[in-house]
Design a protein around this motif. Structure first.
Motif, PDB file in Angstrom:
ATOM      1  N   ALA A 141      -4.123  -2.750  -0.419  1.00 18.83           N
ATOM      2  CA  ALA A 141      -4.298  -3.448   0.730  1.00 18.83           C
ATOM      3  C   ALA A 141      -4.611  -2.513   1.863  1.00 18.83           C
ATOM      4  O   ALA A 141      -5.474  -2.918   2.784  1.00 18.83           O
ATOM      5  N   GLY A 142      -4.459  -1.249   1.770  1.00 18.43           N
ATOM      6  CA  GLY A 142      -4.812  -0.315   2.776  1.00 18.43           C
ATOM      7  C   GLY A 142      -6.260   0.306   2.443  1.00 18.43           C
ATOM      8  O   GLY A 142      -6.719   0.980   3.261  1.00 18.43           O
ATOM      9  N   PRO A 147      -5.209  -6.339  12.685  1.00 17.80           N
ATOM     10  CA  PRO A 147      -5.388  -6.306  11.445  1.00 17.80           C
ATOM     11  C   PRO A 147      -6.684  -7.183  10.924  1.00 17.80           C
ATOM     12  O   PRO A 147      -7.157  -7.830  11.671  1.00 17.80           O
ATOM     13  N   ILE A 148      -7.095  -6.582   9.738  1.00 17.28           N
ATOM     14  CA  ILE A 148      -8.249  -7.148   9.200  1.00 17.28           C
ATOM     15  C   ILE A 148      -8.088  -8.577   8.687  1.00 17.28           C
ATOM     16  O   ILE A 148      -7.173  -8.799   7.811  1.00 17.28           O
ATOM     17  N   MET A 149      -8.998  -9.453   9.237  1.00 18.14           N
ATOM     18  CA  MET A 149      -8.769 -10.961   8.734  1.00 18.14           C
ATOM     19  C   MET A 149     -10.395 -11.370   8.619  1.00 18.14           C
ATOM     20  O   MET A 149     -11.317 -10.901   9.055  1.00 18.14           O
ATOM     21  N   PHE A 202      -1.859  -2.412   7.522  1.00 17.67           N
ATOM     22  CA  PHE A 202      -2.407  -2.140   8.859  1.00 17.67           C
ATOM     23  C   PHE A 202      -2.170  -1.089   9.615  1.00 17.67           C
ATOM     24  O   PHE A 202      -2.626  -0.196   9.795  1.00 17.67           O
ATOM     25  N   ILE A 203      -0.605  -0.727   9.413  1.00 17.53           N
ATOM     26  CA  ILE A 203      -0.066   0.300  10.253  1.00 17.53           C
ATOM     27  C   ILE A 203      -0.305   1.603   9.426  1.00 17.53           C
ATOM     28  O   ILE A 203      -0.422   2.446  10.318  1.00 17.53           O
ATOM     29  N   ASN A 204      -0.036   1.618   8.238  1.00 22.42           N
ATOM     30  CA  ASN A 204      -0.026   2.716   7.424  1.00 22.42           C
ATOM     31  C   ASN A 204      -0.810   2.497   6.164  1.00 22.42           C
ATOM     32  O   ASN A 204      -0.558   2.468   5.103  1.00 22.42           O
ATOM     33  N   PRO A 205      -2.128   2.353   6.299  1.00 18.97           N
ATOM     34  CA  PRO A 205      -3.064   2.091   4.908  1.00 18.97           C
ATOM     35  C   PRO A 205      -2.715   3.181   4.156  1.00 18.97           C
ATOM     36  O   PRO A 205      -3.229   2.844   2.974  1.00 18.97           O
ATOM     37  N   GLU A 206      -2.618   4.501   4.354  1.00 22.05           N
ATOM     38  CA  GLU A 206      -2.479   5.679   3.344  1.00 22.05           C
ATOM     39  C   GLU A 206      -1.324   5.179   2.311  1.00 22.05           C
ATOM     40  O   GLU A 206      -1.497   5.698   1.354  1.00 22.05           O
ATOM     41  N   PHE A 261       3.993  -9.384   6.151  1.00 18.23           N
ATOM     42  CA  PHE A 261       4.560  -7.904   6.337  1.00 18.23           C
ATOM     43  C   PHE A 261       4.059  -6.902   5.506  1.00 18.23           C
ATOM     44  O   PHE A 261       3.626  -5.815   5.784  1.00 18.23           O
ATOM     45  N   TYR A 262       3.518  -7.386   4.096  1.00 19.48           N
ATOM     46  CA  TYR A 262       2.905  -6.592   3.206  1.00 19.48           C
ATOM     47  C   TYR A 262       1.537  -6.151   3.814  1.00 19.48           C
ATOM     48  O   TYR A 262       0.902  -5.087   3.975  1.00 19.48           O
TER      49      TYR A 262
END
Length: 440
Positions: free
Chosen positions: A293-294, A396-398, A283-287, A277-278
C-alpha cells in the motif's frame, strides 16, 4: 390595483426590454413606485386619476426608461469563467502526451476521444445554460428518488471495476453511474435547502435525516469513499448558504454530528475499519510497506522530487513507474514533465476558477440560484483540492480525477453540467426577482 394610465406606461416601458423574463419584475417594481408617487400627490390633488397621471409624468419618458432597463436586465455571460474553462480544457490534452503507452493504444486515439468528450461537454454546458434554472426548484423529490434508485441499482446489479461497483450497462456501453447520481442528489438538495425553513416539525426533520444519510450508507457500501466525501461537503456547503433559521440549524447540526460520530465509530470497529486503517497507515508511513500500500506514495514522492522548476519533458522514462498519469495522477505527471513553475500556475488557474464561481454566487439575489452555485463550487473544489493535495502527499491517495483535466468522459460531462448551471445562474442574475432575506 394599477390604473389604466399605469398599465399604458408599463406597456411602453417593457416594449423596450428584450428579456421577457424581466417584464414581471420590472412591472412589479415600477407599479410599487408609481403607487407611492400617486399616494403622495393625492394629498394635494383631490382626484386619484389626476394623481396617477402626475405620477406617470414625473417618471419621465417610458421608452427611455425601457432602454435603460433593457441594458440593466439583459442576460449576462461570465466571459472570464468561460475563458478559464477554455484554458483548463487546453491543459487537459497535455497528460495525453507521453502519459499513455502507445504499445497498447496510439496517443491519437485518446486525443480524438478527448476532443469528442469536450465537444459533448460544450453541448452539455449550452444545454444547461439556456433554460430557466428556477424550474428545477420543485423537482427535488424526482431528483432524489432517481438518484437513490440508481444507487440501489448499482449496489445490486452494477459492474465491479477497480474495486468499486459503480458501473452500469446500457446496450454495449458501460457507464459510470456515480457522477449521474451525484448530479441528481446535488439538484435534490438545492431544492430542499431552498425550502429548508418549512421543515420545522420533528417528522420533517426526521425525513431530512434519512434523506441525508441514506446516500452515504450506499456510497460506503459500494465502496466509494471519495464520492461520499464530495457528497458530504456539497450538502454541507449548500446548508451553510441556505439561510436556515438558527434554531433549526442547531437541531439539524446536533443530530447529524451525533450520527456521524456513531457511524465513524461503527466503521472503525468493523472489518472495513481495519482496511481503512491499513490504507491510512500506508499514507502516514509508506516505508513500512514499500511494495504494498505504501508503494504508490513513494513513487509519487520520488516523481515530484525529480521535477525541478521546468520539468523533464513528456517522454522521460522515469515517469513509467507512476500509473494512471492521464487520469488520477495527471497533476504529478504535469509537474514532473513541465516543472513546478507550471504546477504553481496550474494551481493558480484552478483556484481562480473556483473563486470566480464562489464570487458569482453573491451576485445573484435569488436564494435557490445562490445555493446551486455554492453547491456547484464545492463539487468542483473538493475533488480538485483532493487530487492536488494527494499528489503532494498531504491527503491519502484515492480514485479522484482532477476536474476538466483528467481524461474520462463521465466526470467531464458531470463537471460540464455543473458549470452550465453556474453560468445559467449568472446569466439570469439581473432578471430574477430577489428571494434572499437580509439577515442583518
Amino acid at each position: 390595483m394599477s390604473s389604466s394610465k399605469f398599465e399604458e406606461f408599463l406597456t411602453k416601458v417593457t416594449s423596450r426590454v428584450k428579456s421577457k423574463e424581466a417584464h414581471g419584475m420590472i412591472k412589479k417594481e415600477l407599479t410599487h413606485h408609481l403607487d407611492e408617487l400617486s399616494q403622495s400627490y393625492q394629498k394635494s390633488i383631490a382626484s386619484k386619476e389626476e394623481a396617477d397621471e402626475k405620477a406617470v409624468q414625473s417618471m419621465g419618458n417610458p421608452f427611455t426608461i425601457g432602454e435603460n432597463l433593457n441594458h440593466l436586465h439583459r442576460p449576462k455571460m461570465d466571459w472570464v469563467l468561460i475563458s478559464l474553462f477554455v484554458i483548463i480544457a487546453a491543459i487537459s490534452f497535455l497528460p495525453l502526451i507521453g502519459g499513455v503507452s502507445e504499445l497498447v493504444v496510439p496517443i491519437t486515439y485518446f486525443i480524438q476521444r478527448q476532443l469528442l468528450w469536450f465537444f459533448l461537454a460544450v453541448l452539455v454546458i449550452i444545454g444547461f445554460l439556456f433554460f430557466d434554472y428556477r424550474k428545477l426548484t420543485n423537482w427535488w423529490i424526482f431528483f432524489y428518488g432517481s438518484g437513490l434508485f440508481l444507487l440501489v441499482y448499482i449496489h445490486l446489479f452494477g459492474y465491479m471495476r477497480n474495486g468499486t461497483q459503480r458501473w452500469i450497462s446500457i446496450g454495449s456501453a458501460i457507464i459510470d453511474a456515480t457522477p449521474i447520481i451525484l448530479l441528481l442528489l446535488f439538484l435534490a438538495w438545492a431544492g430542499i435547502f431552498n425550502k429548508i425553513n418549512e421543515f420545522k416539525s420533528w417528522p420533517k426533520q426526521g425525513l431530512l435525516f434519512i434523506l441525508f444519510w441514506t446516500p452515504i450508507f450506499f456510497f460506503m457500501m459500494l465502496p466509494h469513499v471519495v464520492f461520499c466525501i464530495i457528497y458530504f461537503f456539497c450538502v454541507l456547503t449548500m446548508f451553510a448558504f441556505s439561510q436556515v433559521h438558527k434554531s433549526l440549524a442547531l437541531k439539524l447540526a446536533a443530530i447529524n454530528v451525533a450520527t456521524g460520530v456513531i457511524l465513524i465509530t461503527t466503521v472503525i470497529l468493523t472489518s472495513r475499519g481495519g482496511y481503512l486503517f491499513y490504507r491510512l497507515f500506508a499514507f502516514i508511513n509508506p516505508e513500512a510497506d514499500p511494495s504494498g500500500a505504501g508503494y504508490i506514495y513513494i513513487v509519487v514522492r520520488d516523481v515530484l522530487s525529480q521535477a525541478g522548476w521546468f520539468g523533464n519533458g513528456f517522454n522521460d522514462p522515469k515517469i513509467g513507474l507512476l500509473p494512471a498519469v492521464h487520469t488520477d495522477f495527471a497533476f504529478p505527471y504535469l509537474v514532473f514533465s513541465l516543472g513546478w513553475a507550471f504546477g504553481i500556475v496550474l494551481c493558480i488557474i484552478l483556484l481562480t476558477f473556483i473563486l470566480r464561481i464562489s464570487k458569482n454566487a453573491f451576485k445573484t439575489k435569488d436564494r435557490y440560484g445562490r445555493i446551486l452555485v455554492m453547491g456547484g463550487a464545492s463539487l468542483i473544489a473538493v475533488p480538485a483540492c483532493w487530487n492536488i493535495l494527494m499528489g503532494f502527499g498531504i491527503l491519502p491517495i484515492m480514485g479522484v480525477s482532477l476536474p476538466f483535466i483528467s481524461y474520462g468522459g463521465s466526470m467531464l460531462l458531470f463537471y460540464s453540467a455543473i458549470l452550465g448551471l453556474i453560468l445559467n445562474v449568472y446569466r439570469r442574475k439581473d432578471i430574477v426577482e430577489p428571494t434572499i432575506v437580509n439577515l442583518h
